[in-house]
Design a protein around this motif. Structure first.
Motif, PDB file in Angstrom:
ATOM      1  N   ALA A 380       0.830  -1.205   0.000  1.00  0.00           N
ATOM      2  CA  ALA A 380       0.000   0.000   0.000  1.00  0.00           C
ATOM      3  C   ALA A 380       0.866   1.256   0.000  1.00  0.00           C
ATOM      4  O   ALA A 380       0.476   2.296  -0.563  1.00  0.00           O
ATOM      5  CB  ALA A 380      -0.925  -0.001   1.213  1.00  0.00           C
ATOM      6  N   LYS A 381       2.043   1.174   0.612  1.00  0.00           N
ATOM      7  CA  LYS A 381       2.928   2.338   0.657  1.00  0.00           C
ATOM      8  C   LYS A 381       3.373   2.781  -0.729  1.00  0.00           C
ATOM      9  O   LYS A 381       3.657   3.966  -0.944  1.00  0.00           O
ATOM     10  CB  LYS A 381       4.168   2.016   1.506  1.00  0.00           C
ATOM     11  CG  LYS A 381       3.914   1.843   2.985  1.00  0.00           C
ATOM     12  CD  LYS A 381       5.224   1.530   3.701  1.00  0.00           C
ATOM     13  CE  LYS A 381       5.044   1.307   5.188  1.00  0.00           C
ATOM     14  NZ  LYS A 381       6.327   0.958   5.855  1.00  0.00           N
ATOM     15  N   ILE A 382       3.490   1.835  -1.674  1.00  0.00           N
ATOM     16  CA  ILE A 382       3.944   2.212  -3.016  1.00  0.00           C
ATOM     17  C   ILE A 382       2.767   2.457  -3.968  1.00  0.00           C
ATOM     18  O   ILE A 382       2.966   2.642  -5.163  1.00  0.00           O
ATOM     19  CB  ILE A 382       4.924   1.163  -3.588  1.00  0.00           C
ATOM     20  CG1 ILE A 382       4.291  -0.231  -3.689  1.00  0.00           C
ATOM     21  CG2 ILE A 382       6.176   1.102  -2.731  1.00  0.00           C
ATOM     22  CD1 ILE A 382       3.850  -0.615  -5.052  1.00  0.00           C
ATOM     23  N   GLY A 383       1.543   2.470  -3.411  1.00  0.00           N
ATOM     24  CA  GLY A 383       0.386   2.857  -4.204  1.00  0.00           C
ATOM     25  C   GLY A 383      -0.526   1.737  -4.645  1.00  0.00           C
ATOM     26  O   GLY A 383      -1.550   1.992  -5.289  1.00  0.00           O
ATOM     27  N   ALA A 384      -0.204   0.494  -4.313  1.00  0.00           N
ATOM     28  CA  ALA A 384      -1.069  -0.623  -4.685  1.00  0.00           C
ATOM     29  C   ALA A 384      -2.226  -0.737  -3.700  1.00  0.00           C
ATOM     30  O   ALA A 384      -2.108  -0.374  -2.530  1.00  0.00           O
ATOM     31  CB  ALA A 384      -0.281  -1.922  -4.718  1.00  0.00           C
ATOM     32  N   SER A 385      -3.334  -1.257  -4.184  1.00  0.00           N
ATOM     33  CA  SER A 385      -4.475  -1.560  -3.327  1.00  0.00           C
ATOM     34  C   SER A 385      -4.447  -3.060  -3.049  1.00  0.00           C
ATOM     35  O   SER A 385      -4.583  -3.868  -3.971  1.00  0.00           O
ATOM     36  CB  SER A 385      -5.787  -1.164  -4.014  1.00  0.00           C
ATOM     37  OG  SER A 385      -6.905  -1.549  -3.227  1.00  0.00           O
ATOM     38  N   VAL A 386      -4.252  -3.421  -1.798  1.00  0.00           N
ATOM     39  CA  VAL A 386      -4.057  -4.830  -1.445  1.00  0.00           C
ATOM     40  C   VAL A 386      -5.054  -5.227  -0.365  1.00  0.00           C
ATOM     41  O   VAL A 386      -5.220  -4.529   0.631  1.00  0.00           O
ATOM     42  CB  VAL A 386      -2.620  -5.076  -0.925  1.00  0.00           C
ATOM     43  CG1 VAL A 386      -2.415  -6.554  -0.620  1.00  0.00           C
ATOM     44  CG2 VAL A 386      -1.604  -4.591  -1.943  1.00  0.00           C
ATOM     45  N   THR A 387      -5.711  -6.367  -0.583  1.00  0.00           N
ATOM     46  CA  THR A 387      -6.622  -6.923   0.407  1.00  0.00           C
ATOM     47  C   THR A 387      -6.132  -8.297   0.797  1.00  0.00           C
ATOM     48  O   THR A 387      -5.982  -9.182  -0.056  1.00  0.00           O
ATOM     49  CB  THR A 387      -8.052  -7.030  -0.153  1.00  0.00           C
ATOM     50  OG1 THR A 387      -8.502  -5.736  -0.559  1.00  0.00           O
ATOM     51  CG2 THR A 387      -8.998  -7.585   0.907  1.00  0.00           C
ATOM     52  N   ALA A 388      -5.849  -8.472   2.082  1.00  0.00           N
ATOM     53  CA  ALA A 388      -5.433  -9.768   2.605  1.00  0.00           C
ATOM     54  C   ALA A 388      -6.625 -10.443   3.260  1.00  0.00           C
ATOM     55  O   ALA A 388      -7.292  -9.858   4.118  1.00  0.00           O
ATOM     56  CB  ALA A 388      -4.297  -9.594   3.605  1.00  0.00           C
ATOM     57  N   THR A 389      -6.929 -11.658   2.837  1.00  0.00           N
ATOM     58  CA  THR A 389      -7.955 -12.466   3.482  1.00  0.00           C
ATOM     59  C   THR A 389      -7.261 -13.554   4.297  1.00  0.00           C
ATOM     60  O   THR A 389      -6.050 -13.516   4.499  1.00  0.00           O
ATOM     61  CB  THR A 389      -8.897 -13.080   2.437  1.00  0.00           C
ATOM     62  OG1 THR A 389      -8.146 -13.986   1.613  1.00  0.00           O
ATOM     63  CG2 THR A 389      -9.507 -11.997   1.567  1.00  0.00           C
ATOM     64  N   ASP A 390      -8.026 -14.532   4.764  1.00  0.00           N
ATOM     65  CA  ASP A 390      -7.420 -15.573   5.590  1.00  0.00           C
ATOM     66  C   ASP A 390      -6.292 -16.295   4.879  1.00  0.00           C
ATOM     67  O   ASP A 390      -5.284 -16.649   5.483  1.00  0.00           O
ATOM     68  CB  ASP A 390      -8.471 -16.597   6.030  1.00  0.00           C
ATOM     69  CG  ASP A 390      -9.379 -16.053   7.124  1.00  0.00           C
ATOM     70  OD1 ASP A 390      -9.021 -15.015   7.718  1.00  0.00           O
ATOM     71  OD2 ASP A 390     -10.437 -16.656   7.372  1.00  0.00           O
ATOM     72  N   ASP A 391      -6.453 -16.539   3.565  1.00  0.00           N
ATOM     73  CA  ASP A 391      -5.401 -17.295   2.866  1.00  0.00           C
ATOM     74  C   ASP A 391      -5.100 -16.761   1.480  1.00  0.00           C
ATOM     75  O   ASP A 391      -4.595 -17.488   0.629  1.00  0.00           O
ATOM     76  CB  ASP A 391      -5.789 -18.777   2.771  1.00  0.00           C
ATOM     77  CG  ASP A 391      -6.772 -19.073   1.650  1.00  0.00           C
ATOM     78  OD1 ASP A 391      -6.733 -20.190   1.120  1.00  0.00           O
ATOM     79  OD2 ASP A 391      -7.565 -18.176   1.298  1.00  0.00           O
ATOM     80  N   ALA A 392      -5.375 -15.485   1.238  1.00  0.00           N
ATOM     81  CA  ALA A 392      -5.160 -14.949  -0.104  1.00  0.00           C
ATOM     82  C   ALA A 392      -4.778 -13.475  -0.060  1.00  0.00           C
ATOM     83  O   ALA A 392      -4.966 -12.788   0.947  1.00  0.00           O
ATOM     84  CB  ALA A 392      -6.425 -15.126  -0.950  1.00  0.00           C
ATOM     85  N   LEU A 393      -4.220 -13.025  -1.187  1.00  0.00           N
ATOM     86  CA  LEU A 393      -3.939 -11.607  -1.413  1.00  0.00           C
ATOM     87  C   LEU A 393      -4.564 -11.193  -2.740  1.00  0.00           C
ATOM     88  O   LEU A 393      -4.367 -11.866  -3.758  1.00  0.00           O
ATOM     89  CB  LEU A 393      -2.431 -11.352  -1.486  1.00  0.00           C
ATOM     90  CG  LEU A 393      -1.609 -11.385  -0.204  1.00  0.00           C
ATOM     91  CD1 LEU A 393      -0.125 -11.301  -0.548  1.00  0.00           C
ATOM     92  CD2 LEU A 393      -2.001 -10.247   0.741  1.00  0.00           C
ATOM     93  N   GLU A 394      -5.305 -10.100  -2.714  1.00  0.00           N
ATOM     94  CA  GLU A 394      -5.809  -9.484  -3.944  1.00  0.00           C
ATOM     95  C   GLU A 394      -5.049  -8.180  -4.132  1.00  0.00           C
ATOM     96  O   GLU A 394      -5.007  -7.346  -3.228  1.00  0.00           O
ATOM     97  CB  GLU A 394      -7.314  -9.247  -3.856  1.00  0.00           C
ATOM     98  CG  GLU A 394      -8.118 -10.530  -3.716  1.00  0.00           C
ATOM     99  CD  GLU A 394      -9.607 -10.281  -3.627  1.00  0.00           C
ATOM    100  OE1 GLU A 394     -10.037  -9.152  -4.010  1.00  0.00           O
ATOM    101  OE2 GLU A 394     -10.332 -11.176  -3.196  1.00  0.00           O
TER     102      GLU A 394
END
Length: 457
Positions: A380-394
């Motif tokens: 997120a610091k470099i501008g990406a939108s990241v969502t962490a779930t229990d076992d995944a990254l979007e």
């Protein structure tokens, strides 16, 4: 944002030390390099454990020398294993291990042995079964960050074999003391492998030397990083251990039998090769890795498939060099079970031209840090939108912003930050020295590779 693992591992706050920030090299144009990466940590530590259990001396060529393997060598010495190192003209290290006539059970004064695990999962998980074979009394401890890494499944398995355990702080975690003097043959041992494949591998590596052998089953539910278990099985078979795998791939049986001393040459660490190969895509350049094996059990072998799917041209030459070439685009990817490759892959996804989703990586919450939470914060610091779930990254790429990226004492978070630095000017990585866990030469090799872009510019 979920910053705590279901297995109990905590996400450690980053350390802010003004003297600890490494300016990551930025190229602005393609790198063109051929790199020799050190040997595989996973294979090195498996071979070291098996050499300690062999019936005669073993010779391991191209042994990785890093913090994790030094900790393993130190642990084996505590049990009376003789270790003789020779540095070869090519800079590699050959280690000859001479098994003890009988593995040491306690110190000379009768107190328990003490094993320092550092932050090495292979030491904290693989050495307790070795202690069970020795029927030793052993105290285990490690770095503060190691004290929140899950241990309970392998320790529960050892308790089923008769080991007695006492804990210093939290049950199922470091520090603990094990008395294995009453370990004996038992029926089937069932282990929860959802948190780490090492819980299975640890017991498999010692299975042939345990009283009556070993019958092992994975408990119902997910099995983390099955590729690493497959590596363990193939390593055992390579050295002559008769191991039967159940049809469903969730059970293993090993008869009690000695293994002879052996001679092996350790493959390059293909996971550690990943950031260098990904640099070809990140900079639209080309990177080759020397001595890439034709076949491998390493999870890092997946880089060929991953980088091809993301837009790279990949070729394996007759000279043994695997070369990755950028094509001017980085395509997002949906990928399952990336295991330890995930931090580097996630960083590359943040540089892509379309979204990505990485699944089946929940066990990374119990590694050196909670990697999913850490990647959510740092990308997120470099501008990406990241969502962490229990076992995944979007991951949705965004505007590329200079940033100070924390490593969380995690070597793979540090190398992921270095990769971002090639493509984003002004990236600094905290504590790049943490890469010494598996690759002490990383900062020098990375800087040399980055310089090839400047040399051509």
């Amino acid at each position: 944002m979920n910053t705590a693992s279901a297995s109990g591992s905590q996400h450690h706050p980053p350390q802010h030390n003004a003297e600890n920030w490494w300016p990551a090299p930025y190229t602005g144009t393609g790198v063109h390099a051929t790199v020799t990466v050190p040997a595989s940590k996973s294979l090195t530590n498996r071979y070291l454990i098996l050499a300690a259990l062999a019936s005669s001396p073993s010779t391991i060529h191209n042994t990785l020398i890093s913090r994790d393997t030094e900790l393993m060598l130190g642990a084996l010495e505590k049990f009376g294993v003789g270790i003789d190192r020779t540095e070869q003209p090519d800079g590699s290290t050959t280690v000859v291990l001479t098994p003890a006539s009988e593995l040491k059970r306690a110190e000379s004064d009768g107190t328990e042995l003490t094993i320092e695990c550092g932050l090495a999962g292979t030491v904290m998980r693989f050495v307790p079964p070795l202690a069970a074979v020795a029927k030793a009394r052993v105290h285990f401890d490690g770095d503060p960050a190691a004290r929140v890494r899950p241990m309970a499944p392998v320790l529960n398995g050892l308790q089923a074999l008769g080991a007695r355990l006492s804990y210093g702080q939290t049950p199922g975690m470091l520090p603990f003391t094990m008395d294995a003097s009453e370990v004996q043959s038992t029926g089937e041992v069932v282990v929860d492998a959802s948190g780490s494949s090492q819980f299975i591998s640890a017991l498999l590596l010692a299975g042939h030397a345990l009283p009556g052998g070993l019958r092992l089953r994975a408990a119902p539910g997910p099995v983390a990083s099955p590729d690493h278990i497959a590596m363990t099985v193939e390593t055992l078979r390579e050295l002559g251990v008769a191991i039967t795998v159940d049809d469903d791939g969730r059970g293993w049986q090993i008869a009690e039998a000695p293994i002879a001393g052996f001679t092996v040459t350790v493959e390059p660490d293909l996971s550690n090769a990943g950031p260098f190969l990904a640099a070809a895509l990140a900079t639209n350049g080309s990177v080759g890795i020397r001595f890439w094996p034709e076949k491998t059990t390493q999870v890092g072998g997946k880089w060929v498939q991953i980088l091809s799917q993301m837009g790279a041209e990949v070729s394996h030459g007759t000279d043994g060099v695997l070369t990755v070439r950028g094509t001017g685009k980085i395509t997002g990817i949906n990928y399952a079970d990336a295991s330890e490759l995930a931090p580097t892959l996630a960083a590359l996804c943040a540089l892509a031209d379309s979204p990505s989703k990485l699944t089946g990586i929940g066990h990374l919450r119990g590694h050196e840090t909670d990697r999913l939470a850490a990647l959510e914060i740092e990308l997120a610091k470099i501008g990406a939108s990241v969502t962490a779930t229990d076992d995944a990254l979007e991951i949705i790429p965004g505007v590329r912003t200079r940033a100070d990226l924390n490593s969380y004492e995690d070597h793979r978070m540090a190398t992921a930050g270095a990769l971002l630095g090639l493509a984003i000017k002004g990236i600094r990585v905290e504590n790049i020295a943490t890469t010494a866990k598996t690759m002490p030469q990383f900062p020098e090799l990375w800087t040399q590779m980055a310089k090839t872009a400047k040399d051509r510019g």
